[in-house]
Motif scaffolding. Structure first.
Motif, PDB file in Angstrom:
ATOM      1  N   ASN A 134       0.865  -1.171   0.000  1.00 59.34           N
ATOM      2  CA  ASN A 134       0.000   0.000   0.000  1.00 59.34           C
ATOM      3  C   ASN A 134       0.909   1.231   0.000  1.00 59.34           C
ATOM      4  O   ASN A 134       1.604   1.516   0.981  1.00 59.34           O
ATOM      5  N   GLU A 135       0.927   1.959  -1.095  1.00 60.32           N
ATOM      6  CA  GLU A 135       1.858   3.078  -1.245  1.00 60.32           C
ATOM      7  C   GLU A 135       1.558   4.212  -0.271  1.00 60.32           C
ATOM      8  O   GLU A 135       2.474   4.916   0.169  1.00 60.32           O
ATOM      9  N   LYS A 136       0.308   4.411   0.078  1.00 61.63           N
ATOM     10  CA  LYS A 136      -0.028   5.476   1.023  1.00 61.63           C
ATOM     11  C   LYS A 136       0.548   5.184   2.404  1.00 61.63           C
ATOM     12  O   LYS A 136       1.083   6.072   3.076  1.00 61.63           O
ATOM     13  N   LYS A 137       0.445   3.930   2.839  1.00 60.99           N
ATOM     14  CA  LYS A 137       1.029   3.564   4.126  1.00 60.99           C
ATOM     15  C   LYS A 137       2.547   3.706   4.101  1.00 60.99           C
ATOM     16  O   LYS A 137       3.159   4.175   5.069  1.00 60.99           O
ATOM     17  N   LEU A 138       3.154   3.310   2.994  1.00 60.01           N
ATOM     18  CA  LEU A 138       4.608   3.423   2.876  1.00 60.01           C
ATOM     19  C   LEU A 138       5.051   4.881   2.935  1.00 60.01           C
ATOM     20  O   LEU A 138       6.010   5.226   3.642  1.00 60.01           O
ATOM     21  N   PHE A 139       4.347   5.744   2.217  1.00 61.26           N
ATOM     22  CA  PHE A 139       4.714   7.164   2.227  1.00 61.26           C
ATOM     23  C   PHE A 139       4.549   7.764   3.622  1.00 61.26           C
ATOM     24  O   PHE A 139       5.382   8.565   4.068  1.00 61.26           O
ATOM     25  N   ALA A 140       3.498   7.377   4.329  1.00 60.24           N
ATOM     26  CA  ALA A 140       3.279   7.907   5.680  1.00 60.24           C
ATOM     27  C   ALA A 140       4.400   7.488   6.626  1.00 60.24           C
ATOM     28  O   ALA A 140       4.857   8.282   7.461  1.00 60.24           O
ATOM     29  N   ILE A 141       4.888   6.262   6.487  1.00 58.77           N
ATOM     30  CA  ILE A 141       5.962   5.792   7.374  1.00 58.77           C
ATOM     31  C   ILE A 141       7.270   6.510   7.062  1.00 58.77           C
ATOM     32  O   ILE A 141       7.999   6.940   7.974  1.00 58.77           O
ATOM     33  N   ILE A 142       7.601   6.670   5.781  1.00 56.05           N
ATOM     34  CA  ILE A 142       8.846   7.364   5.420  1.00 56.05           C
ATOM     35  C   ILE A 142       8.784   8.829   5.854  1.00 56.05           C
ATOM     36  O   ILE A 142       9.773   9.392   6.352  1.00 56.05           O
ATOM     37  N   LEU A 143       7.625   9.458   5.702  1.00 56.62           N
ATOM     38  CA  LEU A 143       7.480  10.851   6.126  1.00 56.62           C
ATOM     39  C   LEU A 143       7.600  10.977   7.642  1.00 56.62           C
ATOM     40  O   LEU A 143       8.199  11.936   8.153  1.00 56.62           O
ATOM     41  N   ASN A 144       7.064  10.018   8.362  1.00 48.92           N
ATOM     42  CA  ASN A 144       7.185  10.035   9.822  1.00 48.92           C
ATOM     43  C   ASN A 144       8.640   9.873  10.251  1.00 48.92           C
ATOM     44  O   ASN A 144       9.101  10.515  11.208  1.00 48.92           O
ATOM     45  N   LYS A 145       9.393   9.032   9.543  1.00 46.32           N
ATOM     46  CA  LYS A 145      10.818   8.879   9.843  1.00 46.32           C
ATOM     47  C   LYS A 145      11.565  10.188   9.593  1.00 46.32           C
ATOM     48  O   LYS A 145      12.458  10.576  10.365  1.00 46.32           O
TER      49      LYS A 145
END
Length: 437
Positions: A203-214
């Motif tokens: 799920n690309e949205k979940k992946l983007f949210a995790i990278i942005l949080n990092k």
């Protein structure tokens, strides 16, 4: 009794043996080790079951060494090298260990010298980065119109990364490591139950949210000093300019000082001598202070070095966030995935972050730098023209003097020229004959 030849030979041999014994070192040096030891700093929380294994690099898929612990997770090695201008080496000592077969004897401690002063520090890495290439691989191997994401088990995904030099299949046998990888995959994937096995789909949205949080966590408290200096401070640094404008307050202070303390209307007063002297002293001190402050103000106003534009805290925060996101993407993500996530970051509807202030600042900064470069070029040209004019004046003056000397020599008579050639050393001057005796 005279000595014989055999006696001399015996004494020579004795001296040679003594010199050879004295030249033998007390501490013999061992042969140079072709493979010197490497210095690692490992975490204390890593258990004895931890192993150094080969895993594909998340960025370029090349086999690299990592420390994998079934209990605490996966660690990457960061290499710290000494500067080439200052060579360093390691002196490594191994303590003596008692021999199990003979308790009365112990092995002496031995030391080794490593010519390379490289140091490898094990730091924690998110296991998510190791499974991302497998999750994206299914989509990138097909054509755009044929792409269709399917739910697959963790083994089906990671089989795409299996190579001869990789130990991925071995670490999947460890229950703790397999559970850790599955939990990190579940954070960026949609899951489904497939007959007792958990199946995953990216799920690309979940992946983007995790990278942005990092990236946001990385920005808390500022970036590393080297990154802060290179990618934030210098990147946002504006050209300086000298401000020649004076404020209205300084003008008023200057005008009031020019009038002087005695410019006001004087009223007749009858005071004692002490009070008059005190008043005069206070007025003189006030005048001196006002003159000094006015002089300082004029110097500051004439040559204040200020930045052409002031950077706001919002712009600095946006620059840090973009730098942190770019660092994570360029180090732990594939190039195609990094490009895709970077475009998502720039899209305000997807990221929820407005980078318009930062982009506007960069536009203004580019204009200021162009103007500064143009003014610097004009200043250099003007300075060069000034130097050329001075050189031309010097050459003209030198030429004029040479012409005057030539004219002077041409106007002299032959007798004057011959008289100049006469050696008058030791002769009395003509004025000496007319002195009073």
């Amino acid at each position: 009794m005279p000595r014989t030849r055999s006696t001399k030979n015996d004494s020579a041999e004795t001296k040679g043996e003594a010199s050879s014994k004295s030249s033998v070192s007390k501490y013999p040096l061992g042969a140079k080790n072709e493979k010197p030891p490497t210095v690692f700093i490992l975490p204390k929380k890593a258990t004895q079951d931890a192993r150094i294994v080969n895993l594909p690099n998340p960025r370029n898929a090349k086999p690299s060494r990592y420390l994998v612990c079934p209990t605490t997770g996966i660690y990457e090695f960061t290499k710290i090298s000494a500067p080439k201008s200052m060579p360093r080496s390691w002196l490594i000592e191994s303590n003596g260990v008692e021999d199990a077969s003979d308790t009365s004897k112990t092995n002496n401690s031995r030391g080794q010298v490593a010519s390379s002063a490289d140091l490898y520090v094990a730091t924690t890495i998110d296991p998510l980065f190791f499974v991302l290439p497998a999750l994206v691989h299914a989509d990138s191997s097909r054509k755009a119109e044929e792409k269709r994401r399917l739910f697959m088990t963790i083994y089906d995904h990671l089989d795409k990364l299996e190579t001869e030099e990789s130990h991925m299949s071995e670490i999947l046998r460890w229950e703790g490591t397999r559970s850790l990888l599955e939990s990190r995959m579940a954070a960026v994937c949609d899951t489904a139950d497939g007959g007792g096995d958990i199946m995953f789909r990216l799920n690309e949205k979940k992946l983007f949210a995790i990278i942005l949080n990092k990236a946001r966590k990385m920005c808390q408290g500022g970036l590393a000093p080297s990154m802060e200096e290179k990618f934030v401070t210098k990147a946002l640094e504006a050209p300086v300019q000298v401000s020649s404008q004076r404020s209205s307050d300084s003008k008023q202070a200057k005008s009031s000082t020019e009038k002087g303390p005695g410019s006001g209307e004087s009223t007749p007063q009858t005071e004692s001598a002490d009070s008059q002297s005190t008043t005069a002293t206070s007025q003189s001190d006030l005048s001196a202070d006002s003159q000094a402050s006015t002089a300082a103000t004029s110097v500051e106003d004439d040559g204040d070095v200020v930045s052409a534009v002031k950077v706001s805290d919002d712009v600095v925060h946006l620059q840090r966030l973009r730098t942190a996101f770019s660092f994570i993407s360029s180090r732990y993500l594939t190039s195609s995935l990094a490009t895709q996530l970077s475009s998502s970051l720039a899209d305000q509807t997807t990221s929820g972050i407005d980078f318009a202030p930062l982009d506007a600042y960069y536009t203004e900064l580019a204009k200021l730098r162009a103007e500064a470069a143009a003014s610097r070029a004009i200043g250099d040209y003007t300075k060069k023209r000034g130097l050329d004019a001075e050189e031309e004046e010097a050459r003209a003056e030198k030429k004029r003097k040479l012409e005057e000397e030539k004219k002077k020599k041409a106007s002299e008579s032959r007798a004057s020229k011959e008289l100049k050639k006469v050696n008058t050393a030791g002769m009395m001057k003509l004025s000496a004959f007319f002195k009073k005796k």
